[in-house]
Motif scaffolding. Structure first.
Motif, PDB file in Angstrom:
ATOM      1  N   TYR A  32       0.885  -1.158   0.000  1.00 10.83           N
ATOM      2  CA  TYR A  32       0.000   0.000   0.000  1.00 10.83           C
ATOM      3  C   TYR A  32       0.915   1.197   0.000  1.00 10.83           C
ATOM      4  N   LEU A  98      -6.934  -1.050  -5.006  1.00  6.77           N
ATOM      5  CA  LEU A  98      -7.200  -1.078  -3.566  1.00  6.77           C
ATOM      6  C   LEU A  98      -7.294   0.327  -2.957  1.00  6.77           C
ATOM      7  N   THR A 267     -11.929  -5.779  -3.344  1.00  6.69           N
ATOM      8  CA  THR A 267     -10.623  -5.986  -2.737  1.00  6.69           C
ATOM      9  C   THR A 267     -10.414  -7.461  -2.490  1.00  6.69           C
ATOM     10  N   SER A 272      -4.766 -10.368   0.566  1.00  2.00           N
ATOM     11  CA  SER A 272      -4.148  -9.496  -0.421  1.00  2.00           C
ATOM     12  C   SER A 272      -2.633  -9.500  -0.270  1.00  2.00           C
TER      13      SER A 272
END
Ligand SMILES: Cc1cc2nc3c(=O)[nH]c(=O)nc-3n(C[C@H](O)[C@H](O)[C@H](O)COP(=O)(O)OP(=O)(O)OC[C@H]3O[C@@H](n4cnc5c(N)ncnc54)[C@H](O)[C@@H]3O)c2cc1C
Length: 423
Positions: A32, A98, A267, A272
């Motif tokens: 992220y 995302l 998502t 993930s």
């Protein structure tokens, strides 16, 4: 066969084939963007990532997999939450947008779907689904975020327009967003929950000054906005004048579904590749450090895995019960509380297992960097989307029926003590 009749199994099979042909594999080193290693490059890195997210969202739209639960007239697929859940399962291992799920799809699109005018839905939702309009939440203020009803940002009517002044803070992605959903006070002479109205406007509007805030991990994702005489058309008002708290009820509900269970979020969930602190990711850290047979390390891996599994099971169970009416919508606070505390704990476990190498990693080592930098902001998981303390309040007062907390903010909002005077 029409899409309405397509079974979840057929849909999942179609999604599997389409994903393999159209979506890139998840890059385990991408993470992220908050966890980028080099703070100096954080902005450029995030810019690149948001461009990728917009492109991935457009691909989903073109493939017929955006807005799976959104009505067709707004560009969606008009399918069921079970179809969305199946798509999310198929998505594991693939890169996906995302970073723009929150705030664009929840809470903003969800609120527009429920409370927006037909004109607002038609103008915005197709663009959101195509990745052309990313939205931000202008909610928290420097005076405090938990007490959303205490908003000081003011909107004054001027014919068919409104003029907004004030400041919002902690806005996720304020700098890359196209539109904002904003809570403002429109009446100071009534009780605090009664004089609020929700507006929307382009972040590029004249008078909106967006300033980055740099976090401890180097991320510059969060922003503070200063609104100076921002003119907003009345047609961009969401909900009735002075009835913003009704809109906020749905806004805060959808925000809490960030923990899971929203039919509007695409998502890959707990597995993930972007999560550096899931059980398998922590096991990989242990393997790398050569200490996978250390009982304490095994315990940490097991705990992280158990937390992920319980989170996933809880999301499934509570969401189903909320959908069937067996649990009230306030039950989303249970998901919020568990996922917030579990995420912080898993981040701590990852650092424990990685050890000192995640504090002084070698340049370019994104795996250890994401663990070390993630640890620095581990408490964000218990704050964003409403704090876990506020979730505890909802659980105790709304679900368990315990006495409401004492309030000293009755009467006209103008007379409610603020700042140090509130004592
Ligand atoms: C990852 C992340 C993303 C975010 N994204 C956004 C965004 O996009 N848009 C936006 O507007 N904001 C956003 N925020 C801000 C967030 O909503 C606020 O930080 C949060 O609501 C808390 O507000 P505050 O920080 O002002 O703390 P305060 O409200 O000042 O609270 C301080 C402390 O007191 C506790 N507290 C306050 N009132 C009570 C009470 N009644 N009972 C018990 N405890 C209480 C809180 O739990 C907290 O621990 C984000 C924050 C994070 C971490």
């Amino acid at each position: 066969m029409s899409d309405e009749q397509e079974s979840v199994e057929e849909f999942a099979a179609r999604a599997r084939t389409w994903l393999a042909a159209n979506m890139p594999p998840a890059d385990p080193t991408a993470g992220y963007f908050s966890f980028h290693e080099d703070p100096a490059d954080s902005q450029a890195h995030a810019d690149r990532r948001i461009a990728v997210c917009r492109d991935l969202q457009a691909r989903l739209f073109d493939g017929g997999f955006a807005g799976i639960c959104v009505p067709r007239q707004y560009g969606g697929q008009a399918l069921t939450p079970a179809h969305q859940a199946a798509f999310n399962r198929e998505l594991r291992g693939y890169d996906h947008p995302l970073e723009i799920q929150v705030s664009t799809f929840i809470p903003c699109m969800a609120v527009l779907l429920e409370l927006g005018t037909e004109d607002q839905k038609l103008r915005h939702i197709p663009k959101m689904l195509r990745g052309e309009e990313v939205w931000a939440q202008f909610l928290s203020e420097p005076s405090g975020g938990s007490d959303a009803a205490g908003a000081l940002t003011t909107a004054v009517r001027d014919g068919d327009q409104w003029v907004l002044n004030g400041s919002k803070i902690w806005t996720t992605g304020g700098w890359y967003s196209d539109w904002a959903m904003c809570l403002a006070r429109t009446n100071w002479d009534v009780e605090k929950h009664r004089g609020l109205t929700v507006f929307s406007f382009p972040v590029s509007a004249e008078g909106v000054d967006v300033q980055h805030i740099q976090l401890l991990n180097g991320s510059r994702e969060f922003c503070q906005e200063f609104l100076t005489d921002v003119v907003v058309d009345d047609r961009d008002r969401i909900g009735e004048v002075d009835e913003g708290w009704t809109v906020m009820g749905r806004w805060l509900y959808h925000e809490r579904t960030v923990a899971g269970g929203s039919p509007y979020v695409t998502t890959a969930g707990a597995k993930s590749a972007a999560l550096p602190n899931d059980g398998p990711a922590i096991a990989a850290l242990a393997r790398r450090g050569g200490n996978l047979d250390d009982p304490a390390v095994l315990e940490a891996v097991g705990e992280a895995r158990a937390l992920s599994m319980v989170s996933e099971a809880m999301v499934g169970s509570v969401s189903r019960k909320m959908a069937s009416g067996a649990l009230p919508q306030h039950a989303a606070a249970m998901l919020r509380l568990f996922s917030g505390t579990a995420t912080t704990r898993r981040t701590t476990l990852a650092l424990d297992v990685a050890g000192h190498e995640a504090v002084v990693w070698e340049p370019g080592d994104e795996q250890l960097a994401s663990v070390g930098l993630g640890y620095l902001v581990r408490q964000a998981a218990q704050i964003g989307g409403g704090t876990v303390e506020m979730a505890r309040n909802v659980i105790s007062e709304r679900l368990l029926g315990m006495p409401r907390e004492q309030r000293n903010d009755g009467g006209p909002f103008r007379d409610v003590p603020r700042g140090p005077a509130a004592g």
